[in-house]
Design a protein around this motif. Structure first.
Motif, mmCIF file in Angstrom:
data_model
loop_
_atom_site.group_PDB
_atom_site.id
_atom_site.type_symbol
_atom_site.label_atom_id
_atom_site.label_comp_id
_atom_site.label_asym_id
_atom_site.label_seq_id
_atom_site.Cartn_x
_atom_site.Cartn_y
_atom_site.Cartn_z
ATOM 1 N N SER A 152 -11.064 -0.222 -7.140
ATOM 2 C CA SER A 152 -9.675 -0.094 -6.354
ATOM 3 C C SER A 152 -9.320 -1.223 -5.528
ATOM 4 O O SER A 152 -8.215 -1.672 -5.526
ATOM 5 C CB SER A 152 -9.767 1.281 -5.616
ATOM 6 O OG SER A 152 -10.062 1.318 -4.403
ATOM 7 N N TYR A 153 -10.304 -1.839 -4.770
ATOM 8 C CA TYR A 153 -10.199 -2.955 -4.000
ATOM 9 C C TYR A 153 -9.681 -4.386 -5.071
ATOM 10 O O TYR A 153 -8.821 -5.124 -4.618
ATOM 11 C CB TYR A 153 -11.188 -3.474 -3.248
ATOM 12 C CG TYR A 153 -11.507 -2.500 -2.102
ATOM 13 C CD1 TYR A 153 -10.719 -1.943 -1.455
ATOM 14 C CD2 TYR A 153 -13.043 -2.351 -1.856
ATOM 15 C CE1 TYR A 153 -11.038 -1.300 -0.386
ATOM 16 C CE2 TYR A 153 -13.093 -1.582 -0.946
ATOM 17 C CZ TYR A 153 -12.482 -0.879 -0.196
ATOM 18 O OH TYR A 153 -12.602 -0.081 0.862
ATOM 19 N N TYR A 198 -5.823 -4.132 -6.041
ATOM 20 C CA TYR A 198 -5.122 -4.381 -4.658
ATOM 21 C C TYR A 198 -4.905 -3.247 -3.767
ATOM 22 O O TYR A 198 -4.025 -3.160 -3.191
ATOM 23 C CB TYR A 198 -3.676 -4.862 -5.427
ATOM 24 C CG TYR A 198 -3.775 -6.030 -6.200
ATOM 25 C CD1 TYR A 198 -4.109 -7.170 -5.826
ATOM 26 C CD2 TYR A 198 -3.345 -5.943 -7.718
ATOM 27 C CE1 TYR A 198 -4.269 -8.313 -6.751
ATOM 28 C CE2 TYR A 198 -3.451 -6.787 -8.814
ATOM 29 C CZ TYR A 198 -3.807 -8.222 -8.276
ATOM 30 O OH TYR A 198 -3.959 -8.982 -9.010
ATOM 31 N N ALA A 199 -5.825 -2.181 -3.995
ATOM 32 C CA ALA A 199 -5.503 -1.295 -2.970
ATOM 33 C C ALA A 199 -6.094 -1.539 -1.614
ATOM 34 O O ALA A 199 -7.312 -2.354 -1.398
ATOM 35 C CB ALA A 199 -6.523 -0.029 -3.533
ATOM 36 N N SER A 200 -5.760 -1.135 -0.608
ATOM 37 C CA SER A 200 -6.128 -1.326 0.874
ATOM 38 C C SER A 200 -6.962 -0.414 1.135
ATOM 39 O O SER A 200 -7.126 0.768 0.154
ATOM 40 C CB SER A 200 -4.822 -1.047 1.862
ATOM 41 O OG SER A 200 -4.507 0.244 1.762
ATOM 42 N N ARG A 201 -7.826 -0.416 2.103
ATOM 43 C CA ARG A 201 -8.862 0.570 2.428
ATOM 44 C C ARG A 201 -8.127 2.055 2.550
ATOM 45 O O ARG A 201 -8.690 2.965 1.983
ATOM 46 C CB ARG A 201 -9.429 0.239 3.871
ATOM 47 C CG ARG A 201 -10.652 -0.690 3.571
ATOM 48 C CD ARG A 201 -11.015 -1.154 4.912
ATOM 49 N NE ARG A 201 -11.768 -2.452 4.714
ATOM 50 C CZ ARG A 201 -13.185 -2.422 4.244
ATOM 51 N NH1 ARG A 201 -13.806 -1.033 3.981
ATOM 52 N NH2 ARG A 201 -13.725 -3.374 4.240
ATOM 53 N N TYR A 250 -5.545 3.155 0.896
ATOM 54 C CA TYR A 250 -4.890 3.509 -0.359
ATOM 55 C C TYR A 250 -6.158 4.165 -1.032
ATOM 56 O O TYR A 250 -6.080 4.962 -1.683
ATOM 57 C CB TYR A 250 -4.340 2.341 -0.834
ATOM 58 C CG TYR A 250 -3.527 2.795 -1.933
ATOM 59 C CD1 TYR A 250 -2.444 3.318 -2.076
ATOM 60 C CD2 TYR A 250 -3.923 2.659 -3.504
ATOM 61 C CE1 TYR A 250 -1.435 3.783 -3.262
ATOM 62 C CE2 TYR A 250 -3.191 2.913 -4.473
ATOM 63 C CZ TYR A 250 -1.972 3.644 -4.321
ATOM 64 O OH TYR A 250 -1.196 3.765 -5.343
ATOM 65 N N LYS A 300 -6.443 7.902 -2.465
ATOM 66 C CA LYS A 300 -6.429 7.738 -4.087
ATOM 67 C C LYS A 300 -7.554 8.068 -4.653
ATOM 68 O O LYS A 300 -7.331 8.506 -5.955
ATOM 69 C CB LYS A 300 -5.309 6.818 -4.428
ATOM 70 C CG LYS A 300 -3.795 6.764 -3.752
ATOM 71 C CD LYS A 300 -3.035 7.694 -4.379
ATOM 72 C CE LYS A 300 -1.742 7.782 -4.036
ATOM 73 N NZ LYS A 300 -0.900 8.530 -4.793
ATOM 74 N N VAL A 301 -8.795 7.489 -4.181
ATOM 75 C CA VAL A 301 -9.791 7.525 -4.908
ATOM 76 C C VAL A 301 -11.120 8.329 -4.285
ATOM 77 O O VAL A 301 -11.513 9.333 -4.872
ATOM 78 C CB VAL A 301 -10.530 6.120 -5.214
ATOM 79 C CG1 VAL A 301 -11.652 6.038 -6.174
ATOM 80 C CG2 VAL A 301 -9.132 5.248 -5.871
#
Ligand SMILES: Nc1ncnc2c1ncn2[C@@H]1O[C@H](COP(=O)(O)OP(=O)(O)OP(=O)(O)O)[C@@H](O)[C@H]1O
Ligand SMILES: [Mg+2]
Lengths: 353, 300
Positions: B203-204, B207-210, B212, B216-217
Motif C-alpha cells: 500500500s505504501y 502512494y498510501a499514507s500511513r 490511509y 483501508k488495509v
C-alpha cells in the motif's frame, strides 16, 4: 532517466554485517526492458527494494529524472512494484485493488472508475472486476497485480520474479503478455528473475548479478556470445571451460594437436566454447583438434547432448542437432576426433578458483 | 437392498451412541438448568427463599416495575433500571477502554521479533492465571483511600486529602478494564499476527499514507479480531459479579450483584430467575450482532 551511483547496502552492524550490494552503478533509459539476473541471494530483491524505497541505501545515490530519491519514502516515488507474492489486498475486489493507488492519491471517483476499466481491459480481466482477489487463479492474480501497479502510471515498473509462481505453460504466456504490455505502454520495466531463458527472451538489456555486484550489463546476444567473465558465461546458457595458454601469439590447448593464432596477451587463459559449437569431426580448418572418448549420449528431442572426456580427464559437452533420420552421431565408449572452431572460442581471463 | 438399509440403520445407531455422552451432559448441565430457571421465573416466591408452586408473572413484572405497597400504583423501578443501565454502560465503557489499551498493546507485541513475543504474551496472561479475587483486591489496594495512588499523590503534594475512588462507577470500571484486558489483547494479537505486513508495504508503494494504509488495509483485515475481543470483553462484563461487588460495594451494583441479591437476602427467586434470563437475552443480542457483523463482512 534512472541512475544508480555506487549504491551499497549493508544489513546489520559489526561482525554480523552482510553486504548485500557492493557499489552498484548503472543507468536505465526511458522505455527500456531492463532485467536483473542472478542466482538466489545475489541481491536482486535488495536492489529492487532500494529502488522502490522500502530500504534506504547505506551509501550511494539513486537519481531519477535528475533528482536524488535515495531517501524519498515509497509513497512519494513514481515507481510501482509487482511483488513476487502479488500482495493483493484480499478484502478488496479486483476493481478496488486496481483502483487502490488512485484512491490513495485522492483522485476523483469518475477518473478512478475510468482508469480501472481501462487497466482491466489491458490485462483482459474485465469480466472479473467484482471478484474478491482471493478467488482468482495464480495467473489472474498476476494480471491484477500488474494492472494495480500500472494504474497510477508510474515512471518505472519494478517486477520481482513475477512469473516464478506460475507453471511452465502459463509462464510462457505471461512472458509474451508482459512484453506486449511493456511495448504497448512504452513504460520502463526493471524485471528481476533467476531464470536465464526468461531474461534472454524478454529483455533489451540484462544486468547479471553475482555476490552483490554487477558482473556484466549487456544485450542478451552480447551476454551470450561475449560474457565478461566465467561467472556470466557459466550462468547464461551451458558452457565448456578449458584451461589454455597464450604464448607468442598462439593459443595453446594442451590436449589439442593443433594451435591457433590469437591476439591476446601471453599467459594462462580460460577457454570457453558453447556445446552447440563443438564439432564431432576431425581435420576442420582453423580449429583446435582433439581426441575424446564418449561417456554418455543424452537425448533431448531437438538435439542430443554428447558427454565426452579428454585424455587428461577434462570433460566436454557437445550438442548435436538431431536429423530427420535419427542416426546417432557416435556410440558410447567410442574414441572420436573433436574440433573446436576458432571463431566459436571465447577467451576469459583466468580466475582464481 | 435390504442389507444396505440395515447397514445405514446400524450406522445411524452407532452415531447416536457416540453422541450420547455429549448429548447427556449438555441436557443435564446446560438445558435442564435453563429450563429450571425459566420455570422458576414464572412461580411465586417462597417466604424463606425458594419458590411456591403457583403460576405468577410477578417475577418478570418486577424486572422493570414496582408496585407501591400501600396503594398498588405501578411505577417503573428506578433501582432496577439504574442497575440495568449501569451494567450496559459500564460494560460498553469497559469494552472501549480495553480497546484503547488493548489494540496498541497487541500491535506492539505482534510487531516484536518472534522470540520476544512469547515473553510479552506471557506477561499479558499472568494475571489471567491468577485468581480473580486476588487480582481485584490488588486493584482495590491501588486506588483505595489509603492505597498506593492516594499515598503517592499525597506525598508529592498533588492532593491535600485522599480522593475517594472506591465504591464508585469509576472503581468498577478500573477493576473490570484490568481484569478483562487480556481477553481483548489475545484475539486482537492473533489477528495482527496473521496480518501480512507485505500488504502494508504494497500500500505504501501504491502512494498510501500511513493513515490511509491503516484505514483501508490494516483495520479491515484485523477487524474480526477486534470484534471478537469486544465480544469477549462485553459479554462477561455484563454478567460480572466479583469485580463490581468488591470495587463497587453496595453503591455501584451491576446485574450480577442484583441477581445474587434476589437469591440471598432478597429471597425473591422468581425475580432472580427473570433477571438472569434478561441478562441472557442481552448477551444473545450482543452475539447476534456479532455474527451479523462477521457474516456480513464475508458476504459483502
Ligand atoms: N533484511 C535483511 N537483513 C539481513 N540480511 C538480508 C536482509 N535482506 C536480505 N539480506 C541478505 O542480502 C542478500 C541478498 O538478498 P536478496 O533477497 O536481495 O537476494 P535475491 O537475489 O533476491 O535472492 P532470491 O533469488 O532468492 O530472491 C542475502 O544474503 C540475504 O541474506
Ligand atoms: Mg528475491
Amino acid at each position: 532517466m534512472l541512475d544508480l551511483r555506487n549504491l551499497t547496502k549493508r544489513f546489520g552492524k559489526g561482525d554480523s554485517a552482510v553486504t548485500a550490494l557492493h557499489e552498484v552503478s548503472f543507468s536505465i533509459t526511458e522505455g527500456e526492458f531492463f532485467t536483473l539476473l542472478g542466482p538466489s541471494g545475489c541481491g536482486k530483491t535488495t536492489l529492487l527494494r532500494l529502488i522502490a524505497g522500502f530500504e534506504p541505501p547505506t551509501s550511494g545515490a539513486l537519481v531519477l529524472d535528475g533528482r536524488d530519491i535515495a531517501h524519498t519514502p515509497p509513497n512519494r516515488r513514481p515507481v510501482n512494484t509487482v511483488f513476487q507474492n502479488y500482495a493483493l489486498f484480499p478484502h478488496l475486489t479486483v476493481a478496488e485493488n486496481v483502483g487502490f493507488a488512485l484512491g490513495a492519491q485522492g483522485r476523483p471517483k469518475v477518473e478512478i472508475a475510468e482508469t480501472v476499466t481501462r487497466m482491466l481491459d489491458l490485462v483482459q480481466l474485465s469480466h472479473l472486476a467484482q471478484r474478491k482477489s482471493g478467488e482468482l487463479s495464480g495467473g489472474q492474480q498476476q494480471r491484477v497485480a500488474l494492472a494495480r501497479a500500472l494504474a497510477p502510471k508510474p515512471r518505472i515498473l519494478l517486477l520481482d520474479e513475477p512469473l516464478s509462481a506460475l507453471d511452465m505453460k502459463l509462464r510462457k504466456e505471461m512472458q509474451v503478455e508482459l512484453k506486449r504490455l511493456q511495448q504497448e505502454t512504452g513504460l520502463t520495466f526493471i524485471f528481476v528473475t533467476h531464470d536465464q531463458e526468461e531474461a534472454l527472451t524478454m529483455s533489451d538489456r540484462i544486468a547479471v548479478m553475482g555476490g552483490g555486484r554487477i558482473q556484466q550489463i549487456a544485450s542478451p546476444r552480447e551476454l551470450y556470445d561475449q560474457p565478461a567473465n566465467r561467472f556470466v558465461a557459466g550462468f547464461i546458457g551451458e558452457t565448456n571451460f578449458l584451461a589454455a595458454t597464450c604464448a607468442a601469439g598462439r593459443l595453446i590447448l594442451p590436449q589439442a594437436a593443433t594451435t591457433l593464432p590469437v591476439a591476446h596477451a601471453d599467459g594462462p587463459v580460460t577457454l570457453m566454447v558453447r556445446p552447440e559449437h563443438v564439432v564431432l569431426a576431425g581435420a576442420q580448418p582453423d580449429a583446435l583438434t582433439l581426441t575424446a572418448q564418449v561417456d554418455r549420449l543424452v537425448y533431448f528431442g531437438t538435439d542430443t547432448h554428447v558427454h565426452l572426456h579428454l585424455a587428461d580427464g577434462c570433460t566436454l559437452v557437445a550438442r548435436v542437432q538431431n536429423g530427420l533420420r535419427g542416426g546417432l552421431p557416435c556410440r558410447q565408449g567410442e574414441t572420436i576426433p573433436v574440433s573446436l572452431p576458432g571463431d566459436a572460442l571465447h577467451l576469459l581471463p583466468q580466475e582464481a578458483g | 437392498m435390504d442389507a444396505q438399509a440395515q447397514e445405514i440403520r446400524s450406522d445411524t445407531l452407532r452415531r447416536w451412541g457416540l453422541a450420547l455422552p455429549a448429548v447427556t451432559i449438555i441436557t443435564l448441565f446446560s438445558i435442564l438448568p435453563l429450563v429450571v430457571v425459566v420455570i422458576y421465573s414464572f412461580l411465586a416466591p417462597g417466604d424463606f427463599g425458594g419458590v411456591r408452586w403457583q403460576l405468577s408473572v410477578e417475577g418478570w413484572f418486577s424486572v422493570l416495575f414496582e408496585r407501591d405497597i400501600f396503594d398498588d400504583t405501578v411505577t417503573l423501578s428506578d433501582a432496577h433500571l439504574t442497575i440495568l443501565g449501569r451494567s450496559v454502560a459500564l460494560s460498553l465503557a469497559t469494552t472501549v477502554i480495553t480497546l484503547i489499551l488493548g489494540v496498541p498493546t497487541a500491535w506492539f507485541i505482534a510487531t516484536r521479533p518472534a522470540r520476544q513475543r512469547a515473553f510479552w504474551l506471557f506477561l499479558i496472561t499472568i494475571p489471567f492465571w491468577t485468581n480473580l479475587l486476588v487480582r481485584t483486591i490488588a486493584v482495590q489496594e491501588m486506588i483505595r483511600s489509603e492505597g498506593v495512588f492516594n499515598n503517592l499523590f499525597l506525598s508529592v503534594g498533588l492532593i491535600d486529602a485522599p480522593i475517594q475512588m472506591m465504591f464508585t462507577n469509576f472503581a468498577v470500571l478500573v477493576g473490570m478494564a484490568y481484569v478483562f484486558l487480556p481477553l481483548m489483547v489475545l484475539p486482537v494479537y492473533a489477528a495482527i499476527e496473521k496480518f501480512d505486513f507485505r500488504l502494508a508495504e504494497a500500500s505504501y508503494d501504491l502512494y498510501a499514507s500511513r493513515l490511509y494504509c491503516l484505514r483501508k488495509v490494516i483495520l479491515p483485515l484485523v477487524r474480526p479480531g477486534i470484534i471478537a475481543g469486544s465480544i469477549l470483553v462485553f459479554v462477561p462484563s455484563l454478567g460480572a459479579y466479583v469485580t463490581p461487588r468488591i470495587m463497587g460495594g453496595g453503591k455501584s451494583m451491576m446485574l450480577g450483584n442484583l441477581i445474587e441479591m434476589q437469591f440471598g437476602q432478597g429471597r425473591n427467586w422468581p425475580l432472580g430467575a427473570a433477571l438472569s434470563l434478561t441478562l441472557t437475552a442481552l448477551v444473545l443480542v450482543a452475539l447476534v450482532w456479532y455474527t451479523r457483523l462477521t457474516a456480513g463482512k464475508r458476504r459483502g
